[in-house]
Design an enzyme around this catalytic site. Structure first.
Site, PDB file in Angstrom:
ATOM      1  CD  GLU A  30      27.401 -25.158 -45.886  1.00 27.76           C
ATOM      2  OE1 GLU A  30      26.437 -25.841 -46.534  1.00 27.76           O
ATOM      3  OE2 GLU A  30      28.277 -25.725 -45.136  1.00 27.76           O
ATOM      4  N   GLY A  72      23.331 -28.728 -51.588  1.00 28.22           N
ATOM      5  CA  GLY A  72      22.060 -28.955 -50.864  1.00 28.22           C
ATOM      6  C   GLY A  72      20.953 -28.817 -51.342  1.00 28.22           C
ATOM      7  CD  GLU A 124      31.849 -24.864 -51.931  1.00 29.29           C
ATOM      8  OE1 GLU A 124      31.580 -25.913 -51.463  1.00 29.29           O
ATOM      9  OE2 GLU A 124      31.999 -23.890 -51.302  1.00 29.29           O
ATOM     10  CG  HIS A 173      31.830 -24.852 -47.504  1.00 30.82           C
ATOM     11  ND1 HIS A 173      30.661 -24.458 -47.643  1.00 30.82           N
ATOM     12  CD2 HIS A 173      31.933 -25.858 -48.102  1.00 30.82           C
ATOM     13  CE1 HIS A 173      29.961 -25.437 -48.015  1.00 30.82           C
ATOM     14  NE2 HIS A 173      30.772 -26.274 -48.265  1.00 30.82           N
ATOM     15  CG  ASN A 211      32.095 -29.854 -45.476  1.00 28.32           C
ATOM     16  OD1 ASN A 211      32.266 -29.913 -44.322  1.00 28.32           O
ATOM     17  ND2 ASN A 211      31.713 -28.891 -46.136  1.00 28.32           N
ATOM     18  CE  LYS A 219      28.120 -28.983 -46.768  1.00 25.03           C
ATOM     19  NZ  LYS A 219      26.988 -28.621 -47.610  1.00 25.03           N
ATOM     20  CB  SER A 252      23.860 -31.629 -55.122  1.00 24.59           C
ATOM     21  OG  SER A 252      23.221 -30.787 -54.243  1.00 24.59           O
TER      22      SER A 252
END
Length: 248
Positions: free
Chosen positions: A96, A171, A165, A94, A10, A12, A211
């Site tokens: 985010e 991150g 996730e 996701h 991904n 992003k 990560s």
């Protein structure tokens, strides 16, 4: 039942044409394990470009889409558009999108349903925040998010990959230990056996995302219920090849 290992990258909101060329050339050089399905999640504006230069052994995904085919939805893209430029996958739900853009379980389910109806394959993301994990709510959150997807997916489980996730490990450089990740994947599979079917539980591929790096991928990939990775930052780097080859 043998589940084909699947690794998604991904990107992003990263990359320009120069960087994209570097990433694709690195993947072309590989070599990539032929037993692994590889999917790269590309910013919408570059979907067509990446589709035009990517080798046949790599699938292209959009990072999001809307829940209808067309209309007055400024800034959105539809599954029909994604298919029209030749891409075959989309990443939905996701963390985010959930945390920054406020997408709720029911909206994500509507998006998943429409993407599948339109003929796209879906990486559907689920996972808990640090606060939720520390409150002992990991399973509650993951099961709730997955439950919302059940009617949306229907009989299309062969076109869906679940990506677990843990939000606290995205991150941040923190990774769930292989034991922590395996525990959630196994619990999710047990839940699916009870709430979808044993066949779904045995066949659906569940990626770990949080990560993942070249140094952590082999141990994670060896866990029996981890069927691949959804990789963020490391998918922009040469070590992505190493992560794809984690089980070879």
């Amino acid at each position: 039942m043998g589940r084909k290992f699947v690794v998604g990258g991904n990107w992003k909101m990263n990359g320009d044409k120069n960087q994209i060329n570097e990433i694709i050339n690195n993947l072309k050089k590989g070599p990539l394990d032929p037993n692994v399905e590889v999917i790269i999640g590309v910013p919408a504006i570059y979907l067509s470009y990446v589709q035009s230069i990517v080798p046949d052994n790599i699938n292209v995904a959009a990072q999001n889409c809307w829940k209808v085919a067309k209309g007055a939805f400024t800034g959105e893209i539809s599954p029909a558009m994604i298919k029209d430029v030749g891409a075959s996958w989309v990443i939905l739900g996701h963390s985010e999108r959930r945390t920054i853009f406020g997408e709720k379980d029911d909206l994500i389910a509507e998006k998943v349903a429409h993407a599948l109806e339109s003929g796209l394959k879906v990486i559907a993301c689920i996972g808990e925040t640090l606060e939720e994990r520390e409150s002992g709510k990991t399973e509650e959150v993951v099961f709730r998010q997955t439950k919302a997807l059940l009617p949306a997916i229907g009989n299309n489980w062969d076109k869906v990959v679940l990506a677990y996730e843990p939000v606290w490990a995205i991150g941040t450089g923190k990774t769930a230990s292989p034991a922590q990740a395996q525990e959630v994947h196994a619990s999710l599979r047990n839940w699916l056996a009870k709430n979808a079917s044993q066949e779904v539980a045995d066949s659906v591929r569940i990626q770990y995302g949080g990560s993942v790096t070249g140094s952590s991928c082999k141990e994670l990939g060896a866990c029996p219920d981890i069927d691949g990775f959804l990789v963020g930052g490391a998918s922009l780097k040469p070590e992505f090849v190493e992560i794809i080859n984690a089980t070879s």
